[in-house]
Design an enzyme around this catalytic site. Sequence first.
Site, short mmCIF file in Angstrom:
data_model
loop_
_atom_site.label_atom_id
_atom_site.label_comp_id
_atom_site.label_asym_id
_atom_site.label_seq_id
_atom_site.Cartn_x
_atom_site.Cartn_y
_atom_site.Cartn_z
N HIS A 69 1.29 -7.28 19.96
CA HIS A 69 2.26 -7.03 19.07
C HIS A 69 3.48 -6.14 19.51
O HIS A 69 4.77 -6.27 19.23
CB HIS A 69 1.85 -6.49 17.61
CG HIS A 69 2.96 -6.96 16.44
ND1 HIS A 69 4.17 -7.34 16.66
CD2 HIS A 69 2.47 -7.28 15.32
CE1 HIS A 69 4.75 -7.63 15.46
NE2 HIS A 69 3.70 -7.67 14.26
N TYR A 105 4.94 -3.31 2.00
CA TYR A 105 5.53 -3.47 2.99
C TYR A 105 5.83 -4.94 3.18
O TYR A 105 4.96 -5.67 3.08
CB TYR A 105 4.86 -3.03 4.53
CG TYR A 105 5.43 -3.09 5.66
CD1 TYR A 105 6.12 -2.05 6.31
CD2 TYR A 105 5.62 -4.44 6.41
CE1 TYR A 105 6.80 -2.26 7.52
CE2 TYR A 105 6.45 -4.49 7.52
CZ TYR A 105 7.13 -3.42 8.05
OH TYR A 105 7.72 -3.47 9.27
N SER A 161 7.78 -7.49 6.19
CA SER A 161 8.45 -7.48 7.24
C SER A 161 9.69 -8.45 7.25
O SER A 161 9.52 -9.69 6.42
CB SER A 161 7.47 -7.82 8.23
OG SER A 161 8.24 -7.89 9.53
N THR A 190 12.44 -5.36 13.60
CA THR A 190 12.18 -5.73 12.04
C THR A 190 12.79 -4.72 11.46
O THR A 190 12.85 -3.59 11.68
CB THR A 190 10.63 -5.76 11.79
OG1 THR A 190 10.08 -4.75 12.08
CG2 THR A 190 10.15 -7.16 12.60
#
Length: 650
Positions: free
Chosen positions: A366, A481, A483, A494
């Site tokens: 990632h 959260y 994104s 992001t």
Amino acid sequence: MRYCPTNWNQLIRHSWPLGRHSLKTWSVGADDYNYLDKSQIPTDYYQSKLPILPIPSLEDSCRRYLAALRPIIANDEQYQKTVDIVGSFSIGIGQQLHNKLLEQNGKQMKHTSYIADDWTDSYLSSRVPLPLNFNPFLILQDDPDYRFNSPCVKASNYIISCLRYRRSLLDNVLAPEVDRGKGGDSNVTPYDMSQHYNLFETTRIPFVDIDVLQNFQSSKHIVVMKNGNFYTFDVLDEQNNILPASRISSCIEHIWNLPNTESDPNSISWLTTIPRDEWAHIRDHIIAEPLNSSNLSLIDSALTVICLEPDVESPDSSNPIPYLSKNFLHGCPSPDDNNVCLNRWFDKSFSTIFTADGTAAINFEHSWCDGITLTRFYERVFSDFTKNHFVSPDDLNKNGKSCDSIRRLDFSLDDTIKLSIEEAKKKHLSITRNLDVSHISRDGLTKSFLKSKKVSPDSFFQLAFQMAYYKISQGKTPVTYESCSTSHFKHGRTENIRAATLQTQKACQLFHSDEQASSTGRLRSAINACSQYHSKIAKEATMGQGFDRHFFALKMCALRQGMEDVSLFKDCSHRYALNFVLSTSSLYAKKLVAGGYGPVVDDGFGLAYGYNQDNLSALITNYKSHTNGSEFEDALRTSFDELCRVLRES
């Protein structure tokens, strides 16, 4: 020309001049085997023209921060204390840090975004293992022609299309990624393409304290894994042309058919699952042996990694997604099997897994990219390998059972390395046994239905998540959260949409009140309020007007100046606001079946969601020792039903 939009409409409606260029592309014929397409407009045409990611005003970020805290900080006294801290911060040290950030940004505006380097380093400096903590997965859609879903055929065509994509990208003839407005080619909004250059021959290499993301630029080979073993062969010739399809498919078929007696349950692949400092130390020990060093260099520099798994296939059930997701997420479909082989190299930029029934999935590291990069990449590759079948099922029957160009990578392992592998295996199996995965799919509940009811599909999911958590937690509002991409900006990454709002909190309370059964009008009004506010903050976040990345950059700026006691960042409200009990992301796309990732906190849930043509679905992950996944799944189903009832009745 640099264009810095000041609002959402300016960004999405801006018309980029194309001059003599057109966005028209065409599929490449057999004589252009090396190219996926050849665009009349260069791949990098928009890159220098992209707007710079804006830094929000400090006043706006402080206001948005307090608005996001209000529904999750139940203690009024604590909230008021935080209000005072934010007030002091905004006119004191916060303003100093903000001015410093603006100064730094002014010096690098032509080159990158204010968040890019620090955000990448936040991944690379994390010392926790990659699987479950960072690496997501995407399950890929099957070829519409079932004959080409045979794993060796599918893998061969996929590899060739990947190489065609890469060649088009490097030769600057891959059409740039854009959103087309109503005016077609005369009104497009481009995306940043910088992440795409790390798709191939890129690896995250462990070092103590912070890892290194290394891109190799002259590779000609791929690495294929089977049963924990590593095999490599060239797919490009000396002129960097793609080798014949028959040669590539012959090598894939040969490795696929190797006997399982060659499996390696104690492969060094297990070492990519351990904490990064531990992996860095043992890797130094491994590469002290020249043979090992050479082998690891071949893995690191490979164009990509292909994982062949003849022993894994979809279970005979109505919902195979949870079983497959475990395998694609962490490599252990049955973690109770102590003899399982780990057929993954989690450090690679991305790996593609092919199972016995032809199911394919991508697992990606990632730090270098966000999910939208992989989904855009795969959509193009899918379109290519399902249209241009360079390998057919009949071709495999003509290939031989051997391929002299394949090299197996054998490692010299001393007792220290073997012990590290054994410990890594035990730890990874223990963690994966604790992971629970569930999947919800609701047929008939579609994006078009929600839009016909004038409800944002994304806000529908987010309200359902809030309601489900409200049910299982006796009325709590979870730190959430969501994104969203800022890839319309140069080197954008992001931003976080703070989906737990006062509107969702009020809706949850109303849905669970004694009046809810007879108050369809009030419930519909609550849904509308949630949708309208969520759309507002989602647009702000996509425009770079959230507060999370801004505050993160301010904190990094403070640390670089030796300021470790900034009151806002030490405030317990700030720490609580970063404890994301619900981590949510839309990982579904046109050519994807599902996607997912692990929860980001021990007592939280990972929620990947999206829409297919005929349904919507969500994949849920959680740790069984801390939370009850089945309970949340049932609550989410009920929430979907409750919301749909109100929408249909109003």
